[in-house]
Write an enzyme that holds these catalytic residues in place. Sequence first.
Site, mmCIF file in Angstrom:
data_model
loop_
_atom_site.group_PDB
_atom_site.id
_atom_site.type_symbol
_atom_site.label_atom_id
_atom_site.label_comp_id
_atom_site.label_asym_id
_atom_site.label_seq_id
_atom_site.Cartn_x
_atom_site.Cartn_y
_atom_site.Cartn_z
ATOM 1 N N GLY A 119 53.565 9.849 -26.041
ATOM 2 C CA GLY A 119 53.726 8.712 -26.435
ATOM 3 C C GLY A 119 55.159 7.887 -26.214
ATOM 4 C CB ALA A 120 55.379 5.764 -24.198
ATOM 5 N N GLY A 164 51.151 -5.475 -32.374
ATOM 6 C CA GLY A 164 51.586 -3.611 -32.780
ATOM 7 C C GLY A 164 51.208 -2.557 -33.991
ATOM 8 C CD GLU A 209 46.683 3.353 -36.247
ATOM 9 O OE1 GLU A 209 46.096 4.570 -35.711
ATOM 10 O OE2 GLU A 209 47.271 2.834 -37.212
ATOM 11 C CE LYS A 231 48.714 3.998 -42.598
ATOM 12 N NZ LYS A 231 49.172 3.248 -42.429
HETATM 13 P P1 NDP Z 1 49.524 2.967 -29.011
HETATM 14 O O1 NDP Z 1 47.681 3.275 -28.783
HETATM 15 O O2 NDP Z 1 50.666 2.548 -29.029
HETATM 16 O O3 NDP Z 1 50.008 4.204 -28.084
HETATM 17 C C1 NDP Z 1 49.814 5.409 -28.321
HETATM 18 C C2 NDP Z 1 50.815 6.039 -26.914
HETATM 19 O O4 NDP Z 1 49.865 7.581 -26.816
HETATM 20 C C3 NDP Z 1 50.945 5.484 -25.313
HETATM 21 O O5 NDP Z 1 52.029 5.828 -25.036
HETATM 22 C C4 NDP Z 1 49.672 6.496 -24.849
HETATM 23 O O6 NDP Z 1 49.952 6.299 -23.213
HETATM 24 C C5 NDP Z 1 49.821 7.667 -25.107
HETATM 25 N N1 NDP Z 1 48.596 8.516 -25.115
HETATM 26 C C6 NDP Z 1 47.530 8.321 -25.980
HETATM 27 N N2 NDP Z 1 46.468 9.315 -25.724
HETATM 28 C C7 NDP Z 1 47.166 10.067 -24.934
HETATM 29 C C8 NDP Z 1 46.370 11.189 -23.876
HETATM 30 N N3 NDP Z 1 45.137 12.027 -23.875
HETATM 31 N N4 NDP Z 1 47.633 11.841 -22.969
HETATM 32 C C9 NDP Z 1 48.935 10.847 -22.873
HETATM 33 N N5 NDP Z 1 49.828 9.996 -23.073
HETATM 34 C C10 NDP Z 1 48.476 9.191 -24.535
HETATM 35 O O7 NDP Z 1 49.581 3.799 -30.213
HETATM 36 P P2 NDP Z 1 51.308 3.428 -31.680
HETATM 37 O O8 NDP Z 1 52.204 3.925 -30.893
HETATM 38 O O9 NDP Z 1 50.579 1.976 -32.241
HETATM 39 O O10 NDP Z 1 50.499 4.312 -32.825
HETATM 40 C C11 NDP Z 1 51.275 6.057 -32.347
HETATM 41 C C12 NDP Z 1 51.099 6.770 -33.690
HETATM 42 O O11 NDP Z 1 52.399 6.267 -34.575
HETATM 43 C C13 NDP Z 1 49.764 6.748 -34.057
HETATM 44 O O12 NDP Z 1 49.161 7.973 -34.602
HETATM 45 C C14 NDP Z 1 49.434 5.564 -35.465
HETATM 46 O O13 NDP Z 1 47.819 5.860 -36.555
HETATM 47 C C15 NDP Z 1 51.125 6.282 -36.151
HETATM 48 N N6 NDP Z 1 51.413 4.845 -36.580
HETATM 49 C C16 NDP Z 1 51.236 3.595 -36.567
HETATM 50 C C17 NDP Z 1 52.352 2.428 -36.743
HETATM 51 C C18 NDP Z 1 52.458 1.036 -36.304
HETATM 52 O O14 NDP Z 1 52.819 0.103 -36.824
HETATM 53 N N7 NDP Z 1 51.609 0.793 -34.707
HETATM 54 C C19 NDP Z 1 52.982 3.006 -37.563
HETATM 55 C C20 NDP Z 1 52.629 4.120 -38.562
HETATM 56 C C21 NDP Z 1 52.126 4.915 -37.538
HETATM 57 P P3 NDP Z 1 49.368 4.836 -22.174
HETATM 58 O O15 NDP Z 1 50.826 3.928 -22.980
HETATM 59 O O16 NDP Z 1 49.835 5.968 -20.938
HETATM 60 O O17 NDP Z 1 48.577 4.341 -22.406
HETATM 61 N N1 HSE Z 2 47.929 0.563 -38.172
HETATM 62 C C1 HSE Z 2 48.634 1.027 -39.310
HETATM 63 C C2 HSE Z 2 48.516 -0.161 -40.144
HETATM 64 C C3 HSE Z 2 49.952 1.438 -38.652
HETATM 65 O O1 HSE Z 2 48.059 -1.081 -40.211
HETATM 66 O O2 HSE Z 2 49.078 0.406 -41.709
HETATM 67 C C4 HSE Z 2 50.845 1.876 -39.672
HETATM 68 O O3 HSE Z 2 50.284 2.546 -40.434
#
Ligand code: NDP
Ligand code: HSE
Length: 434
Positions: free
Chosen positions: A13-14, A188, A191, A206
């Site tokens: 994931g990126a 960002g 979800e 959580k």
């Molecule tokens: P995003 O939706 O921004 O990123 C998801 C990434 O995963 C993308 O790069 C996507 O690829 C890749 N991906 C998703 N599904 C697939 C798949 N089937 N195959 C290959 N690659 C895949 O998510 P976030 O970065 O916001 O969150 C990531 C995790 O961290 C989640 O579990 C979230 O709950 C958790 N989290 C997030 C926080 C936040 O503030 N955002 C805070 C705390 C936890 P592509 O880029 O090609 O689309």
């Molecule tokens: N979507 C989550 C939030 C990201 O708003 O708290 C952090 O877990």
Amino acid sequence: MTEQRTLRVALLGAGSVGSQVARLLQEHADDFAERSGARLELAGILVRDPDAPRDVPLPRELLTTDAESLILGADIVIELMGGIEPARTHVLAALRSGADVVTGNKALLATHGAEIFELADQVGASVSYEAAVAAAIPIIRPLRDSLAGDRIVRIFGIVNGSTNFILDSMDRQGLSAEEAQRIATELGYLEADPTLDLEGYDAAQKAAILASLAFHTSVEIDDVYREGISDVTADMIEDARRAGSVIKLLAVCERIADAEGEAISVRVYPALISREHPLASVHGGNNAVFVEAEAAGPLMFYGAGAGGVQTASAVLGDVVSAARRHIAGGVGVGETPRQSLPTARIGRITTRYQITLEVADLPGVLATVAGILSEEQVSVATAMQTVENAGDATARLVIGTHQATEQALSDTVTRLAESSVVTRVASVLRVEGE
Ligand code: NDP
Ligand code: HSE
């Protein structure tokens, strides 16, 4: 001089978080090598579309769609894809291949935590998830390690950054829910599926993770009572302001003991908090978690509860720990769900409530409403007529109750809604933090 070991790190994931993890791993490679005792080599980054435009530039040669090969050669797998599948399959494959796992995926842990931790125990690997709850705030490690010698009684706080941002922007800047949600998305915070945040699922996941750790018992998402913020209107926020309060989406995990015995209650709902309470000052995407332990007393954890780079901090802390474990050898620290305390149904819980009614502005209406409350054993603490509308002869009545059970409240609200003097039950909110 002995050559420093290299550990291969696979990043799944990126997106908002993963891209920041990749950037920081590369920018601070020397620091990570010093702190962990090994060079952390970013072996590859799993994405859906390697050619998609990205806000954070990442080396094209690292981007891949081949999860299997990436995971197979890795010492540490960082899962930041989100969702259940294919994240679950990849995490299990990583553990089976001997890698340590770092994840921020609360949805996965709150539904398949038992399976994942059991496999980690079998293979002696570690699963770390500091980022899964309250993003940048260290709360998992304090509960798992620092407070392991204490008995936790209650956890109470704001664990969802995006809904806090939305409610706070509606309260302080008068933004509409839609406008606030648009900005939270840009930051960002939300979800990939925003209903997870808005309907309280993310906070419930959580809460399940926190309760499992705090009470050493297995709590899953279905054990958590949940309400989101989608029914919170600008009028309700205005009513709260008039009453000297704010509305916050709260998570509460507590031990209870009543005539039915000992149990735990884990719940998430929007509630009124006095503006004097410290949680009222938690603004924007921040989170705050109060932990009440028998010996330690009350503790408060506060900071960024969402955001790519902030969350990357928690992820990378786990990566350094996993790398140190890899270098030192030995098995990963397992989870300790030894007790199996029952989860109390919501009807058993006792709280104070604020009920806002639109009523006919006629003599005897207050007496009728008070009569219904009294018959249902819900005692009135305050009653205030806030708005009168001479045009259609209606008034807005805000009733504060003393402590009552959820069951009594629910019966009361049903009867009020059916009463001929009540035009509409505008809102029912719990009052917390007193
Ligand atoms: P995003 O939706 O921004 O990123 C998801 C990434 O995963 C993308 O790069 C996507 O690829 C890749 N991906 C998703 N599904 C697939 C798949 N089937 N195959 C290959 N690659 C895949 O998510 P976030 O970065 O916001 O969150 C990531 C995790 O961290 C989640 O579990 C979230 O709950 C958790 N989290 C997030 C926080 C936040 O503030 N955002 C805070 C705390 C936890 P592509 O880029 O090609 O689309
Ligand atoms: N979507 C989550 C939030 C990201 O708003 O708290 C952090 O877990």
